[in-house]
Write an enzyme that holds these catalytic residues in place. Sequence first.
Site, PDB file in Angstrom:
ATOM      1  N   VAL A   1      17.400 -10.051  -2.377  1.00  7.86           N
ATOM      2  CA  VAL A   1      17.285 -11.259  -1.493  1.00  7.86           C
ATOM      3  C   VAL A   1      17.448 -12.455  -1.916  1.00  7.86           C
ATOM      4  O   VAL A   1      16.629 -12.568  -3.067  1.00  7.86           O
ATOM      5  CB  VAL A   1      16.015 -11.052  -0.533  1.00  7.86           C
ATOM      6  CG1 VAL A   1      15.966 -12.175   0.517  1.00  7.86           C
ATOM      7  CG2 VAL A   1      16.074  -9.679   0.323  1.00  7.86           C
TER       8      VAL A   1
ATOM      9  N   HIS B   1      -2.818 -12.244 -11.994  1.00  5.56           N
ATOM     10  CA  HIS B   1      -3.531 -12.085 -10.755  1.00  5.56           C
ATOM     11  C   HIS B   1      -3.336 -13.445  -9.970  1.00  5.56           C
ATOM     12  O   HIS B   1      -4.096 -13.963  -9.239  1.00  5.56           O
ATOM     13  CB  HIS B   1      -5.086 -11.823 -10.888  1.00  5.56           C
ATOM     14  CG  HIS B   1      -5.450 -10.674 -11.738  1.00  5.56           C
ATOM     15  ND1 HIS B   1      -6.634 -10.536 -11.992  1.00  5.56           N
ATOM     16  CD2 HIS B   1      -4.679  -9.559 -11.930  1.00  5.56           C
ATOM     17  CE1 HIS B   1      -6.774  -9.366 -12.693  1.00  5.56           C
ATOM     18  NE2 HIS B   1      -5.739  -8.940 -12.808  1.00  5.56           N
TER      19      HIS B   1
END
Length: 473
Positions: free
Chosen positions: A126, A406
């Site tokens: 995309v 993270h």
Amino acid sequence: MVYVRGNPDDYNRWAAQGNPGWSYEEVLPYFLKSEDANIPLSDPNYHGTGGYQSTESFYTTELGNAFIQAGQELGYPLTDYNSPQQIGFSPFQATTRFGRRASTATSFLQPVLNRENLDVLTGARVTRILIDPHTNRAYGVEYNRNDKKMTVRANKEVILCAGALQSPHLLMLSGVGPKEQLVKHGIKTLQDLPVGQTLYDHVAVFNFVFSTNVSMPSLPDLFNYDELLRWYKTGQGPLSAPISSEAVAFLKSNHPNPLDGTSPDFEIVFVRQSLISDNGAVGRRILRIKQEYYQKMYGPLEGMPSISMIPILLHPKSVGCMKLKSADPYDDPLFYANYFSDPENYDIRIMIEAIRFMLRLTETEAFRKYDIRLISDPVLGCEHLEYNSDEYWYCALQFLAGSAYHQTSTCKMGPKHDEKAVVNHELKVYGVGNLRVIDNSVIPVTLAAHTNAPAILIGEVGSDMVKKDWGVL
């Protein structure tokens, strides 16, 4: 594959910031709904069975068990860290089934691939969300596949779940983001929002090397007939434990904690291998340690039996950001983690305390039995400082610390008056109709969690929000 949800306080802070529906009491049923748990040492009140996502305990060796025993010697409980009692020592829990990786693709997507209302395109990238500039409503996406530019239209809404690093990138390429950056790269601004202006990440140190009198087999050595057969038939053994991790401790620091709750400040991950276990073949490259530095610092240690412990900062005060490099969707954006940039040096003080806690563990009877000691050769670049002083560790962390991978909060959730918010509590992008972001980029606060379990949670909650809006729930 590590499965850590985070602390109840984390989710209650999330909700208290003006995000109804995201308190611990409200999200716990979604965690239970997802899960098909096979975890012997766990609190059954906080685990589900029959869900799509399998979770299991990691395999632990005698050294992993010694780590847990060392924690108990210091007065910490053996706990299920996915219960409200997160502080303590525990074997890791993982999204695996029968000792094999159970990703969200194999767990949630594969069982429903035959649904008539589902099409999955692989090998597609995309490049832009299609937004009507007159109405500011999303109506599809543009993507490249087989070197062809293609589009797909949405009858109801577009859901963006490209993750904390790529979701903000796609929003900005589509004209949704800080106006100053969009104008700089020739992108028409459709909605001026603080996309990418908040970036939290956990800081970790992966390259502490501890010597031991127990010689653990290296990863290549484990790929022998007996171990492969054991893993294949039983799902057990060292091959079932991702990256040789075995156990973890979640701990509060002695420093004043501005959160003032039950959420831990740092964690210690026990790994039965170390950076030198593969002689610099893989770990060095992953951590981007230059060959010359590795050889000087770690080369002389190769062949020594060793383990590692990884300290991870859970609630950083330092805030990073993301910026566009160009308007080319294949040109990776720029990420500035800004580690240790908080003016009060809170982050680095917590990391130093975590290091000192690891040294305390080596003094326990459980660890003395295996002669576990931190290799105390000075970090190159810090030789001029007194070893083990705060000044020494402050210097060493500049060389050793890096990302725990993270990242969150780049499309931060918050009420409309929150100047840093990109989406509301229903995950809808402010000022753009028919567009939601459903991934870890929306998390508004730091979490005492790795990001695997929160991502599954956000998917579960987000899917119910979509169904409710369109009269399906």
